[in-house]
Design a protein around this motif. Structure first.
Motif, PDB file in Angstrom:
ATOM      1  N   SER A 178       5.834  -9.573   6.438  1.00  0.00           N
ATOM      2  CA  SER A 178       5.147  -8.324   6.744  1.00  0.00           C
ATOM      3  C   SER A 178       3.694  -8.386   6.302  1.00  0.00           C
ATOM      4  CB  SER A 178       5.842  -7.139   6.064  1.00  0.00           C
ATOM      5  OG  SER A 178       5.723  -7.225   4.662  1.00  0.00           O
ATOM      6  N   TYR A 179       2.876  -7.604   7.006  1.00  0.00           N
ATOM      7  CA  TYR A 179       1.473  -7.433   6.618  1.00  0.00           C
ATOM      8  C   TYR A 179       1.140  -5.954   6.739  1.00  0.00           C
ATOM      9  CZ  TYR A 179      -3.585  -7.334   6.658  1.00  0.00           C
ATOM     10  OH  TYR A 179      -4.885  -7.031   6.379  1.00  0.00           O
ATOM     11  N   SER A 180       0.516  -5.406   5.718  1.00  0.00           N
ATOM     12  CA  SER A 180       0.158  -3.994   5.754  1.00  0.00           C
ATOM     13  C   SER A 180      -1.263  -3.796   5.269  1.00  0.00           C
ATOM     14  CB  SER A 180       1.126  -3.160   4.899  1.00  0.00           C
ATOM     15  OG  SER A 180       1.022  -3.513   3.537  1.00  0.00           O
ATOM     16  N   TYR A 181      -1.888  -2.755   5.788  1.00  0.00           N
ATOM     17  CA  TYR A 181      -3.230  -2.387   5.365  1.00  0.00           C
ATOM     18  C   TYR A 181      -3.287  -0.875   5.259  1.00  0.00           C
ATOM     19  CZ  TYR A 181      -8.228  -1.498   5.250  1.00  0.00           C
ATOM     20  OH  TYR A 181      -9.468  -1.053   4.884  1.00  0.00           O
ATOM     21  N   SER A 182      -3.872  -0.372   4.185  1.00  0.00           N
ATOM     22  CA  SER A 182      -4.036   1.068   4.026  1.00  0.00           C
ATOM     23  C   SER A 182      -5.384   1.365   3.380  1.00  0.00           C
ATOM     24  CB  SER A 182      -2.904   1.653   3.172  1.00  0.00           C
ATOM     25  OG  SER A 182      -2.929   1.121   1.869  1.00  0.00           O
TER      26      SER A 182
END
Length: 792
Positions: free
Chosen positions: A463-467
């Protein structure tokens, strides 16, 4: 002031008068005949002083015998009123049609004959099913203002118990078997003479004999007889023969045929046939829908062995759990030539839609305590595409994308997105053969090893997430893991990630950097980190205990995580051999590096629910956790620290707005009032207690009290009174409030209005209690939180 008080009194008086007139107009009794009364209440009263069992459970069981039940309410108005008001209406507008179909109830008019039948049914239940052979049930009815209140007076007397037990069989071939089984009886002397206890014993005998090859043995061959005296019961368990002089047949497994893509009415010609370990597999298409090797591992019936009902059920459950077949039918039949042989023709009905997509969206209100803005509109969307059978091995492959945004007309609060993909194999891959070795040397019981093989999926995920969170930071996270999902029952599940790598890149915004510059400990928690695990990364265990006879249920969630343990051990070994004191980091170019984060985290959560009466209940929760850095790491990563507040925690504060310890941000000269909450800690202690009650229809309510806080464990933290100390109890924050829950069966919407009752720090008067001239709490300190489903 007097004018204001007079106006308030006048408004309250007017509201009271309006409510009185409105509810009076909605009184359904005005529609009744002179000699009729509406059933308003059913009540059960026990006349016995001493109880042989839980009165709460017995009351619920007796209530199942009601022949008449009072009508319910909708929006505080009796549902029978809607019936009287709209049943004969000729209007066809949508609202009236909806009320007639979904709200209105046919009035329950008190019927004395139905009351008498109920009393007799309760008495019969107590005598025949519960072992109260001298039970008596009377009834009393009170009618007032055309409303009937019925009370059932129950005198159970003493419950009869098993005094002696004897097992007898007509089948001479079963004498030794029955003697052996009788040693494990479930109705030993002292057991209550209830239908449930005898049914359990009957089921035990039937299952045991079916697992010994007696496939046609069933409950009709088990009878119970006995004599009663002095509240005792002398039991005789009779195991009958199929017919006089005839023994029960014992069966052996014969041929096993598996039709891997069965369609009703299919012909007998097959494109593919394959035999694997005495099991024949057939396919009408040019390739097997699921490979025979995958299916064979889930077939536990063996040719030439005795019939076993447990192995048959285990095979059916394992094939069904693949999620690639709509139906699974084993079809056991007695061989036409040898009547002691059972053959199987497995019919597996495939699910043709290989790819499945789903989308979920939601709208919510974010309550953010900032000086310039308070409420933000939140939008979230989740979409997922999955394949049930990607490579014909019944594996599940999924790709998902999640996103959210929080904003109002003046500014953006937060935005983020996550991409994730995973592959789940319906089998246990014992990569290092540790489980197999442990089973061979009897370190791991065979029963546990079998359960692990039957109920474990092997998962591989990425998974890859950005916030982006305004005024604080942006976060990029890259994660990969390999682990296991073990679900032996609907009550228990264990997720174990054996191998995991997680890269965290936190970039503090310029508006937040000044705060970090004044607190090196907090700044260290925001450093970019690499979290690693080779032999052990993290584990979570969830267990839910079904309600007991007293209506008490409980559950727990345990979580543990370790990062950098293996690398720390290798680093220490290298330093020992080379006489150095080097701390390994992952270099980036020539001037920068990423720290290998080393910490251990434990989070323990217990909750319970005690049913009181009807839909009323008390629910509680207690949680404790600790996160400790080791091996040279100075702080646990910010996103792995604990936080309290928000919809599922201490609801008088928004999330991360409470703590750590007695820290008061309003007295910190370095704090920025327009910065979003960011308070976290290394130790957490919190608890909650709720009284849950029905209001009307799908509307429920709750009164709650929450308490707790987080603390840091490092003396390097510059936030005043943030560290855990012997006086931690003085820094326990308390919130209380009321909640509204709308239960739509398939999901529940929750609005909780929480007040700050006790702060973790003293005010200018030296008091921790948030008391003012308006009473406990202050309306301006209230926190409205929105959630989906119950908080615990």
């Amino acid at each position: 002031m007097q004018n204001k008080e007079y106006k308030s009194f006048a408004i309250c008086a007017a509201a009271f008068c309006f409510l009185t007139l409105f509810l009076g107009a909605c009184n359904p009794t005005v529609y009744l005949a002179e000699d009729e009364a509406l059933l308003t209440e059913n009540k059960i009263k026990f006349e016995d002083r001493k109880a042989s069992e839980s009165r709460s459970l017995l009351r619920d069981q007796l209530a199942l015998n009601y022949k008449q039940r009072p009508n319910k309410e909708f929006l505080f108005i009796p549902r029978e009123w809607y019936y009287y008001r709209f049943e004969n209406s000729s209007d066809s507008i949508f609202l009236i049609s909806w009320i007639k179909k979904n709200v209105a109830e046919y009035p329950t008019v008190h019927d004395s004959s139905q009351v008498q039948e109920t009393a007799l049914a309760m008495q019969k239940f107590l005598r025949k099913d519960k072992g109260y052979y001298h039970a008596e049930v009377e009834h009393r009815t009170k009618i007032k203002d055309k409303e009937a209140f019925v009370t059932y007076l129950v005198e159970t007397g003493r419950q009869f118990e098993v005094r002696t037990i004897e097992y007898i069989t007509e089948d001479s071939s079963l004498v030794e078997v029955i003697d052996s089984l009788s040693e494990m009886t479930l109705i030993s002397p002292g057991t209550g003479v209830t239908r449930q206890n005898f049914n359990r014993e009957e089921a035990r005998l039937v299952t045991a004999l079916q697992n010994m090859g007696y496939a046609q043995f069933n409950s009709s061959f088990v009878t119970f007889q006995g004599d009663t005296s002095d509240f005792g019961f002398d039991v005789r368990v009779n195991v009958l023969a199929p017919a006089p002089g005839i023994s029960h047949p014992k069966f052996t497994i014969g041929e096993i045929r598996v039709y891997t893509d069965y369609v009703p009415g299919q012909d007998s010609t097959f494109a593919l046939e394959k035999q694997l370990d005495d099991v024949d597999f057939y396919s009408q298409s040019d390739e097997f829908f699921v490979t025979p090797r995958t299916l064979r591992k889930r077939v536990f019936i063996e040719e030439g062995t005795l019939y076993s009902r447990n192995k048959e059920l285990r095979t059916a459950q394992n094939l069904t759990s693949l999620n690639t077949y709509r139906f699974v039918s084993l079809n056991p039949t007695v061989d036409e030539q040898l009547d002691s042989i059972i053959n199987y023709n497995f019919q597996l009905y495939p699910i043709q839609n290989k790819w499945v997509s789903e989308q979920i969206g939601s709208v919510y209100l974010a309550n953010v305590q900032r000086t310039d803005n308070r409420y933000f509109l939140g939008l979230s969307l989740s979409t997922n595409l999955s394949s049930r059978n990607l490579l014909q091995n019944a594996e599940n492959f999924s790709v998902g994308l999640d996103g959210f945004v929080e904003f109002n007309l003046r500014s953006l609060n937060a935005i983020g997105a996550t991409f994730q993909t995973g592959l789940s194999q319906p089998r246990l891959y014992d990569v290092m053969k540790l489980l197999t070795f442990a089973e061979k040397i009897n370190l791991l019981p065979q029963r546990v090893f079998t359960s692990l093989n039957d109920h474990t999926n092997t998962d591989l995920g990425f998974s890859y997430s950005y916030s982006f969170t305004s005024t604080i930071y942006s976060l990029a996270s890259l994660n990969a893991n390999f682990g296991y999902d073990y679900r032996p029952s609907i009550q228990s599940s264990t997720l174990f990630n054996q191998i995991g790598i997680n890269y965290l890149l936190l970039n503090p915004l310029e508006t937040f950097q000044d705060i970090l510059d004044d607190n090196p400990y907090l700044a260290n928690a925001f450093n970019k980190r690499l979290l690693t695990g080779i032999l052990f990364k993290d584990i979570s265990w969830v267990y839910t205990k079904p309600p007991t006879s007293d209506g008490f249920s409980w559950g727990l969630t345990y979580f543990g995580e370790v990062s950098g343990l293996e690398l720390s051990a290798i680093n220490a070994g290298y330093n020992l051999l080379n006489g150095s004191n080097q701390e390994w980091n992952l270099p980036i170019g020539t001037t920068d590096s990423i720290e290998f984060s080393k910490f251990i985290k434990i989070d323990l959560d217990h909750h319970f629910n005690q049913k009181i009466i009807g839909a009323h209940s008390f629910a509680g929760r207690i949680r404790a956790g600790i996160a400790l850095p080791f091996g040279g790491s100075e702080a646990v990563p910010f996103v792995r620290q604990f936080a309290v507040g928000g919809q599922n925690s201490i609801r008088g504060w928004q999330i991360r707005n409470l703590g750590p310890g007695g820290y008061d941000i309003s007295k910190d000269p370095n704090a920025k009032p327009n910065t979003l909450p960011y308070q976290t800690g290394d130790f957490i202690l919190e608890s909650s207690l709720e009284y849950r009650f029905p209001v009307s229809g799908f509307l429920n309510g709750a009164l709650f009290v929450d308490a707790g806080n987080v603390w840091t464990l490092s003396d390097a933290d510059e936030r005043t009174d943030s560290q855990l100390s012997m006086d931690f109890y003085k820094q326990i924050a308390i919130a209380s409030g009321i909640g509204v829950r709308m239960d739509f069966s398939y999901f529940l919407l929750r609005f909780d209005f929480g007040y700050k009752i006790r702060n973790p720090f003293p005010n200018e008067r030296g008091s921790y209690w948030n008391y003012s001239s308006f009473g406990w709490g202050n309306i301006n300190d209230a926190n409205l939180s929105f959630g989906v489903n119950l908080p615990f």
